[in-house]
Design an enzyme around this catalytic site. Structure first.
Site, PDB file in Angstrom:
ATOM      1  N   SER A  94      -2.343   6.350  -4.400  1.00  0.00           N
ATOM      2  CA  SER A  94      -2.024   4.980  -4.779  1.00  0.00           C
ATOM      3  C   SER A  94      -0.539   4.702  -4.476  1.00  0.00           C
ATOM      4  O   SER A  94      -0.118   4.853  -3.334  1.00  0.00           O
ATOM      5  CB  SER A  94      -2.369   4.756  -6.251  1.00  0.00           C
ATOM      6  OG  SER A  94      -2.365   3.392  -6.567  1.00  0.00           O
ATOM      7  N   ASP A 152     -12.469  -0.532  -3.384  1.00  0.00           N
ATOM      8  CA  ASP A 152     -11.177  -0.482  -4.067  1.00  0.00           C
ATOM      9  C   ASP A 152     -10.554  -1.868  -4.098  1.00  0.00           C
ATOM     10  O   ASP A 152     -10.265  -2.461  -3.054  1.00  0.00           O
ATOM     11  CB  ASP A 152     -10.259   0.501  -3.333  1.00  0.00           C
ATOM     12  CG  ASP A 152      -9.011   0.859  -4.127  1.00  0.00           C
ATOM     13  OD1 ASP A 152      -8.659   0.110  -5.057  1.00  0.00           O
ATOM     14  OD2 ASP A 152      -8.393   1.891  -3.812  1.00  0.00           O
ATOM     15  N   HIS A 154     -11.178   2.520  -6.669  1.00  0.00           N
ATOM     16  CA  HIS A 154      -9.835   3.084  -6.597  1.00  0.00           C
ATOM     17  C   HIS A 154      -9.759   4.513  -7.119  1.00  0.00           C
ATOM     18  O   HIS A 154      -9.020   5.337  -6.594  1.00  0.00           O
ATOM     19  CB  HIS A 154      -8.871   2.198  -7.392  1.00  0.00           C
ATOM     20  CG  HIS A 154      -7.428   2.545  -7.194  1.00  0.00           C
ATOM     21  ND1 HIS A 154      -6.793   2.423  -5.984  1.00  0.00           N
ATOM     22  CD2 HIS A 154      -6.484   3.006  -8.061  1.00  0.00           C
ATOM     23  CE1 HIS A 154      -5.524   2.782  -6.100  1.00  0.00           C
ATOM     24  NE2 HIS A 154      -5.316   3.158  -7.352  1.00  0.00           N
TER      25      HIS A 154
END
Length: 695
Positions: free
Chosen positions: A536, A621, A661
């Protein structure tokens, strides 16, 4: 010696086949409905599968080794409420847990509340958002996401004889019950998937429609909701990256209009908790490391001092009980979190003030699930790089502690055979950056080790030490695991975060490289065998560091990496964008745009030899869209195709077409994905053929 590429399938890279001369930045990958996008991602997945084919035995060995080390049948701690005791169990062969309860004092008659394994069925993805029991314990509510896009559906189950029913679709994950046993509060998103409003729903009124309690118009603010442990107040919070505002509703009268505690002031963050007679306000008004004030219940906006601001500690949280407060604070110098017990006479007269002892240092320490406002036995969650997760009960009356539960570890490598050390790197400006390292104790004296360097460094999030059974597969094979506690994270308190955001963001990347150098200088890491990992916003950290010094690492894993920072921040219609202005800057401001463009990984690629890179993305995501890792793969692939074959390093993209995600929701698939990632790292570190060392 740097690892050499495995042979791959013949043929040009998908980055060459799917290249469009009119779109050199590959923006066409953002068109989710274009069949060519799927074709490109499928081709990259096939290429990845072919590259990994020779490593499949290693992948399976890592996966099976992980399973052998772990207790597969897991039972959670039992938590008593007023009428029932609650816990979860995950069967040895199950991906998901089952929630149970039994009447207090009658453990022989358990009742199944929610069977998530059964609800998952043959779905590829299932994530539980929240699980909430009504105050009278007669109704269960939960939210679940079955796609991975973080839109949740609300279900309600009247206990014990009712059947689960879907009540709402496409809401936020969080739920809070009012104390009237019929009203449920939840959040809803705006068009950019920003939690923008709080709603209430009367579940006992037939056909009742949800009613909006609060709506936040400022696109940089998100809303959240909670309830004080005293059960007296519902708290609606709206906050941006640096400003907060709280609103209160009596928990037994949820139709009451929200009352603002204190109107927002730019740059002032605050949060509230409650004891009868008053509120405790944790805030940074004229106190950059936060201070704790108290306010009368009748006038919550008038704050008076309780705990003063300190230069070398940040106050991170406050939990109120009828006897006083549990305060979470962080020592800047040691980068260590502490739990502080502050017993009070009345609202604000200290009677006792002390810290709970640390089980290890450095370590993680957090107040566990202790819903009873009158509890004098606190559950504390403890772990470190060498201490598996455990829950300890601290008896405040007798000053004793009791182990409630500890994570078991099986196999050849036990926690006692590991050793953790804290190093300090010197940053480009002389700042001291903490670097944590864990390895097999016997490896420290054998010279520099192949090393995996992990980093995050954003949003003020901390990387306090955590134990990982999956990590044991790397450690057993002689790899050292290191964490760079770079600026931009919260590891050394609020100043550490502020020194790595907005105009100071490049400190994060330079700290990461400084941590790498310190590992070599201290004789810990083999300079030729250091791999980087970031997920991320950690993918931004690792990606930007690769651009600054691609020769620093022999390989990198970038998992759902945030790498197209400028373009993302220029699109306010995307999820998270407007709320992130306080973190990265608003590119409509020329100075902010220049800063972001100067470090955004996709905007700073250059024609140089990058190390082996494994990119991972997820089709659903909503935080870091699949196209960010896909674009990085495509553009690096184009550049690699222009280089001599001998100079090329593996460049792989794997997109999970069924998750979001956080990756796979089922634990076995998640563990297998982790094994594939570790196989890549072991190959890159030159250990793919090394047999596991038996202890």
């Amino acid at each position: 010696m740097k690892a050499q590429p495995l042979s791959s399938h013949a043929g040009p890279s998908p980055a060459v086949i799917h290249r469009r001369a009119e779109d050199p930045h590959w923006h066409w990958l953002e068109q989710r409905d274009d069949p060519a996008v799927r074709a490109f991602l499928d081709a990259a997945n096939r290429e990845s599968d072919a590259w990994f084919a020779p490593l499949e035995p290693l992948v399976e060995a890592l996966y099976e080794g992980h399973l052998a080390r772990r207790e597969l049948a897991v039972s959670g701690l039992r938590t008593p409420l007023e009428r029932y005791t609650y816990w979860s169990e995950t069967a040895a062969e199950a991906d998901y847990p089952v929630w149970w309860r039994h009447p207090n004092g009658d453990a022989e008659h358990p009742e199944c509340l929610l069977d998530l394994e059964a609800r998952a069925g043959d779905r590829h993805f299932l994530e539980l958002g929240d699980l909430a029991i009504s105050p009278d314990e007669t109704c269960l509510a939960w939210t679940e996401d079955t796609r991975g896009d973080e839109y949740f559906d609300l279900f309600v189950h009247d206990l014990p004889a009712g059947k689960p029913r879907r009540v709402l679709e496409g809401i936020g994950p969080d739920l809070v019950w009012a104390e009237d046993n019929r009203t449920l509060l939840f959040t809803r998103y705006d068009d950019t998937q920003r939690p923008a409003s709080v709603w209430r729903l009367d579940l006992r009124a037939a056909g009742a429609a949800p009613i909006c309690l609060f709506e936040e118009a400022d696109v940089e603010f998100w809303v959240g909701l909670g309830k004080t442990r005293s059960k007296r107040w519902l708290v609606l919070e709206t906050a941006s990256k640096d400003t907060a505002e709280c609103h209160l509703i009596p928990a037994d009268a949820p139709a009451t209009l929200p009352r603002c505690v204190r109107a927002r002031e730019p740059g002032v963050e605050y949060a509230v908790d409650h004891r009868p007679g008053g509120f405790y306000v944790l805030h940074n008004r004229q106190a950059p490391h936060f201070r704790l004030d108290v306010a009368d219940e009748a006038d919550p906006g008038q704050w008076r001092p309780l705990l003063a601001h300190r230069d070398h500690h940040t106050l991170e949280g406050v939990d109120a009980f009828d006897w006083g407060l549990v305060i979470t604070e962080r020592d800047h110098d040691a980068a260590q979190v502490h739990l502080r017990i502050l017993a009070l006479d009345g609202l604000a007269t200290p009677r006792e003030d002390y810290r709970l002892a640390l089980p290890d240092a450095p370590c993680s320490l957090a107040l566990g699930d202790t819903p009873d406002f009158h509890a004098r036995r606190l559950r504390v969650r403890e772990e470190s790089f060498t201490l598996p997760v455990r829950w300890v009960e601290h008896d405040l009356d007798h000053g004793t502690q009791r182990l409630l539960k500890a994570q078991p570890v099986h196999g050849d490598l036990q926690p006692g055979q590991l050793q953790c050390r804290r190093l300090w790197a010197t940053g480009h400006d002389g700042e001291r950056i903490p670097v944590s390292v864990v390895a097999r104790a016997d490896r420290w004296a054998e010279g520099p080790m192949p090393t995996l360097l992990y980093g995050y460094g954003a949003y003020g999030e901390v990387l306090d030490p955590w134990f990982s059974i999956a990590r044991l597969e790397l450690l057993a094979r002689g790899v050292a695991f290191a964490v760079a506690h770079v600026r931009g994270g919260g590891d050394r308190g609020e100043p550490w975060y502020l020194a790595g955001k907005l105009e100071h963001k490049t400190n994060s990347f330079r700290d990461f490289l400084a941590a790498r150098e310190a590992l070599v200088e201290h004789g810990v890491a083999d300079a030729e065998r250091i791999a980087a990992y970031g997920a991320s916003a950690g993918g931004l950290l690792a990606g930007a560091s690769l651009n600054l010094d691609p020769g620093a690492f022999c390989a990198a894993v970038l998992d759902v990496p945030f790498v197209d920072v400028l373009r993302t921040m220029e699109n306010p219609d995307l999820p998270l964008t407007t709320a992130e202005y306080g973190e990265w800057g608003n590119p409509e401001e020329p100075a902010a745009r220049r800063r972001i463009k100067a470090y955004s990984p996709l905007d700073n690629l250059s024609d140089q030899a990058y190390p082996a890179i494994f990119l991972q993305g997820s089709w659903h995501d909503s935080r870091v869209p699949y196209w960010e890792p896909a674009k990085l793969y495509a553009r690096l692939g184009e550049m690699a195709a222009r280089r001599d074959a001998a100079e090329r390093r593996p460049l792989l993209l794997r997109t999970d077409m069924t998750s979001g995600h956080g990756g796979a929701s089922g634990r076995f698939k998640a563990w297998h994905d982790n094994a594939r990632q570790d196989a890549f790292l072991l190959w890159a570190l030159g250990l793919a053929e090394t047999e596991r060392v038996e202890e």
